[in-house]
Design a protein around this motif. Structure first.
Motif, short mmCIF file in Angstrom:
data_model
loop_
_atom_site.label_atom_id
_atom_site.label_comp_id
_atom_site.label_asym_id
_atom_site.label_seq_id
_atom_site.Cartn_x
_atom_site.Cartn_y
_atom_site.Cartn_z
N ALA A 24 5.96 -7.70 2.53
CA ALA A 24 4.80 -7.36 1.70
C ALA A 24 3.88 -6.41 2.46
O ALA A 24 3.38 -5.44 1.90
CB ALA A 24 4.05 -8.63 1.30
N ALA A 25 3.70 -6.67 3.75
CA ALA A 25 2.82 -5.82 4.55
C ALA A 25 3.45 -4.43 4.77
O ALA A 25 2.76 -3.42 4.73
CB ALA A 25 2.52 -6.49 5.88
N GLY A 28 4.21 -3.01 0.78
CA GLY A 28 3.20 -3.18 -0.27
C GLY A 28 2.42 -1.90 -0.51
O GLY A 28 2.50 -0.95 0.25
N GLY A 29 1.65 -1.93 -1.60
CA GLY A 29 0.83 -0.78 -1.96
C GLY A 29 0.92 -0.55 -3.45
O GLY A 29 1.71 -1.21 -4.14
N GLY A 48 -5.66 -5.42 -1.28
CA GLY A 48 -4.64 -5.81 -0.30
C GLY A 48 -3.53 -6.66 -0.92
O GLY A 48 -2.58 -7.03 -0.25
N LYS A 49 -3.66 -7.00 -2.20
CA LYS A 49 -2.64 -7.81 -2.88
C LYS A 49 -2.06 -7.01 -4.03
O LYS A 49 -2.71 -6.80 -5.06
CB LYS A 49 -3.26 -9.12 -3.42
CG LYS A 49 -3.96 -9.97 -2.38
CD LYS A 49 -3.04 -10.51 -1.30
CE LYS A 49 -3.37 -9.91 0.05
NZ LYS A 49 -3.59 -10.80 1.13
N THR A 50 -0.84 -6.51 -3.83
CA THR A 50 -0.24 -5.62 -4.82
C THR A 50 1.04 -6.21 -5.42
O THR A 50 1.69 -7.06 -4.81
CB THR A 50 0.12 -4.25 -4.18
OG1 THR A 50 1.17 -4.44 -3.23
CG2 THR A 50 -1.09 -3.65 -3.48
N ASP A 100 -0.95 -16.69 0.33
CA ASP A 100 -1.70 -15.51 0.73
C ASP A 100 -2.68 -15.08 -0.39
O ASP A 100 -3.81 -14.68 -0.13
CB ASP A 100 -0.67 -14.41 1.03
CG ASP A 100 -1.28 -13.13 1.53
OD1 ASP A 100 -2.16 -13.19 2.39
OD2 ASP A 100 -0.87 -12.05 1.05
N LYS A 103 -5.60 -17.49 -0.54
CA LYS A 103 -6.53 -17.21 0.56
C LYS A 103 -7.42 -16.00 0.23
O LYS A 103 -8.62 -16.03 0.45
CB LYS A 103 -5.76 -16.95 1.85
CG LYS A 103 -6.67 -16.50 2.99
CD LYS A 103 -5.98 -15.57 3.96
CE LYS A 103 -5.56 -14.27 3.30
NZ LYS A 103 -4.85 -13.39 4.25
N SER A 104 -6.81 -14.92 -0.32
CA SER A 104 -7.61 -13.74 -0.66
C SER A 104 -8.63 -14.06 -1.75
O SER A 104 -9.76 -13.58 -1.70
CB SER A 104 -6.70 -12.59 -1.12
OG SER A 104 -5.97 -12.11 -0.03
N LYS A 107 -11.39 -15.79 -0.02
CA LYS A 107 -12.15 -14.84 0.81
C LYS A 107 -13.11 -14.03 -0.06
O LYS A 107 -14.27 -13.83 0.30
CB LYS A 107 -11.19 -13.88 1.53
CG LYS A 107 -10.62 -14.41 2.85
CD LYS A 107 -9.53 -13.51 3.39
CE LYS A 107 -10.02 -12.50 4.39
NZ LYS A 107 -8.89 -11.74 5.00
N ARG A 108 -12.62 -13.52 -1.19
CA ARG A 108 -13.47 -12.71 -2.06
C ARG A 108 -14.64 -13.53 -2.60
O ARG A 108 -15.76 -13.05 -2.68
CB ARG A 108 -12.67 -12.13 -3.24
CG ARG A 108 -11.51 -11.18 -2.91
CD ARG A 108 -11.88 -9.96 -2.10
NE ARG A 108 -11.76 -10.17 -0.66
CZ ARG A 108 -10.63 -10.11 0.04
NH1 ARG A 108 -9.50 -9.81 -0.55
NH2 ARG A 108 -10.62 -10.32 1.34
N ARG A 114 -11.96 -7.20 1.74
CA ARG A 114 -10.52 -7.01 1.94
C ARG A 114 -10.26 -6.48 3.36
O ARG A 114 -10.90 -5.52 3.77
CB ARG A 114 -10.00 -6.01 0.91
CG ARG A 114 -8.53 -5.70 1.06
CD ARG A 114 -8.34 -4.32 1.60
NE ARG A 114 -6.98 -4.13 2.08
CZ ARG A 114 -6.19 -3.17 1.65
NH1 ARG A 114 -6.60 -2.34 0.73
NH2 ARG A 114 -5.00 -3.04 2.17
N GLY A 115 -9.36 -7.17 4.07
CA GLY A 115 -8.99 -6.70 5.39
C GLY A 115 -9.84 -7.28 6.52
O GLY A 115 -9.44 -7.26 7.68
#
Ligand code: CTP
Ligand code: MG
Length: 173
Positions: A24-25, A28-29, A48-50, A100, A103-104, A107-108, A114-115
């Motif tokens: 994914a890292a 991803g994009g 960051g989540k695509t 993941d 978690k995002s 976080k938001r 992001r990041g």
């Protein structure tokens, strides 16, 4: 189980989740899973989540489970037959990326951009998600779970440093 066996089985077990997370890292994009939408003025998940990261992560993670199953067939380290290993790979990969995402999302809501790092949680999110989803088929014994939780932050530091040395990452963490 002796210590060496615990280590080998833990690594074999979690491999699809590691592959999913790294794929994914790496790949991803593009289109964000939340389509750029916000909730209460903040992005639902962030850029960051695509979709591409999610789909390719699940694909390569499942493939890792399948390949592992093929090579371990008939050995003392086999978790099950080929179908079982492939399905376990799918659950572990999907679980890793779902963890993941959760978690995002958190976080938001907490206002972390992001990041921006959230130590420990950023490293354990995918292992926790993988174990939860994987447990539908297979829940490792406690000593394996303990090893995985201990190992993951260390592996993370090591892989990030490697990425930095190989010039894939700008910072060594
Ligand atoms: N990635 C992706 N799709 C996913 C998961 C990850 O495209 N479903 C890619 C993104 O390029 C992301 C990178 O992998 O930037 C690293 O993932 P992660 O560290 O989880 O994302 P962050 O950018 O740090 O975002 P966040 O703050 O939401 O964790
Ligand atoms: Mg991150």
């Amino acid at each position: 189980m002796d210590a060496i066996e615990i280590i080998i089985l833990s690594l074999l077990f979690i491999l699809p989740a590691y592959v999913a997370n790294s794929s994914a890292a790496l790949f991803g994009g593009g289109l964000a899973i939340d389509f750029g939408k916000t909730l209460g003025g903040k992005r639902i998940l962030g850029d960051g989540k695509t979709w591409r990261g999610l789909l390719l992560g699940v694909f390569f993670g499942t493939a890792a489970g399948n390949i592992e199953g093929y090579f371990l067939m008939g050995t003392q380290y086999a978790f099950g037959n080929l179908g079982f290993c492939t399905l376990l790979g799918l659950l572990l990969s999907f679980g890793a990326l779902a963890g993941d995402l959760v978690k995002s999302f958190i976080k938001r809501r907490m206002g972390i951009e992001r990041g921006k790092s959230w130590p420990i949680v950023d490293q354990l999110d995918f292992v926790a998600g993988a174990i939860v989803f994987g447990s539908i088929l297979y829940l490792p014994p406690l000593e394996m779970l303990a090893f995985l939780i201990f190992l993951t932050p260390i592996m993370h530091l090591f892989l990030n440093y490697l990425g930095y040395k190989l010039k894939c990452k700008k910072v060594p963490w």
